[in-house]
Motif scaffolding. Structure first.
Motif, PDB file in Angstrom:
ATOM      1  N   LEU A 107     -26.753  18.580   8.336  1.00 24.69           N
ATOM      2  CA  LEU A 107     -26.089  18.396   7.047  1.00 24.69           C
ATOM      3  C   LEU A 107     -24.589  18.277   6.833  1.00 24.69           C
ATOM      4  N   TRP A 108     -23.889  19.101   7.488  1.00 20.29           N
ATOM      5  CA  TRP A 108     -22.524  19.416   7.313  1.00 20.29           C
ATOM      6  C   TRP A 108     -21.996  18.149   8.249  1.00 20.29           C
ATOM      7  N   ARG A 109     -22.594  17.689   9.367  1.00 16.04           N
ATOM      8  CA  ARG A 109     -22.063  16.620   9.923  1.00 16.04           C
ATOM      9  C   ARG A 109     -22.468  15.278   9.230  1.00 16.04           C
ATOM     10  N   GLY A 110     -23.534  15.293   8.627  1.00 19.10           N
ATOM     11  CA  GLY A 110     -23.657  13.930   7.723  1.00 19.10           C
ATOM     12  C   GLY A 110     -22.755  13.858   6.786  1.00 19.10           C
ATOM     13  N   HIS A 111     -22.480  14.726   6.107  1.00 13.10           N
ATOM     14  CA  HIS A 111     -21.306  14.786   5.177  1.00 13.10           C
ATOM     15  C   HIS A 111     -19.642  14.348   5.788  1.00 13.10           C
ATOM     16  N   ALA A 112     -19.500  15.102   6.826  1.00  9.30           N
ATOM     17  CA  ALA A 112     -18.341  14.692   7.651  1.00  9.30           C
ATOM     18  C   ALA A 112     -18.305  13.158   7.622  1.00  9.30           C
ATOM     19  N   ARG A 113     -19.444  12.630   8.305  1.00  6.51           N
ATOM     20  CA  ARG A 113     -19.167  10.976   8.687  1.00  6.51           C
ATOM     21  C   ARG A 113     -18.720  10.204   7.447  1.00  6.51           C
TER      22      ARG A 113
END
Length: 123
Positions: A114-120
């Motif tokens: 989820l963190w990586r999805g937001h970071a993208r």
């Protein structure tokens, strides 16, 4: 809940509203919000201790979210931290646990995803 806890929560909410120029959210319902750090959408919910927490949309299986990071939103809009939960149960997560404006979460591949999805999506 103690009156002091309620007053402390309201003081924090009013102080935050004054600093940011935004209205104080209604404690009886969620208040849609956009994270200032990453631009992701979430909803503000009041906790049982009178504080405010941004909760991510959608539910996850409790077994994939670490204890202490599991939230449930009660019928009156109050966010309750579940702690331990039945593995077949569902829960929600705080946006603060998956915001790329904060350090990457450890101990949970789902929270990290989820963190990586937001970071993208961060410009």
């Amino acid at each position: 809940m103690l009156v002091g806890d309620v007053l402390a929560g309201m003081t924090a909410a009013v102080t935050h509203a004054a600093r940011t120029g935004r209205a104080v959210p209604d404690a009886r319902s969620s208040s849609p919000a956009t994270c200032g750090a990453c631009g992701a959408g979430a909803a503000w919910h009041r906790t049982v201790r009178g504080r405010w927490v941004m909760i991510e949309p959608g539910e996850l299986p409790a077994r994939v979210v670490p204890a202490g990071r599991r939230w449930r939103v009660a019928g009156d809009g109050t966010a309750v931290n579940l702690g331990p939960a039945v593995p077949s149960d569902t829960c929600r997560v705080s946006h603060f646990d998956v915001c790329p404006g904060r350090p990457a979460p450890t101990g949970s591949p789902v929270l990290l995803a989820l963190w990586r999805g937001h970071a993208r999506r961060v410009p």
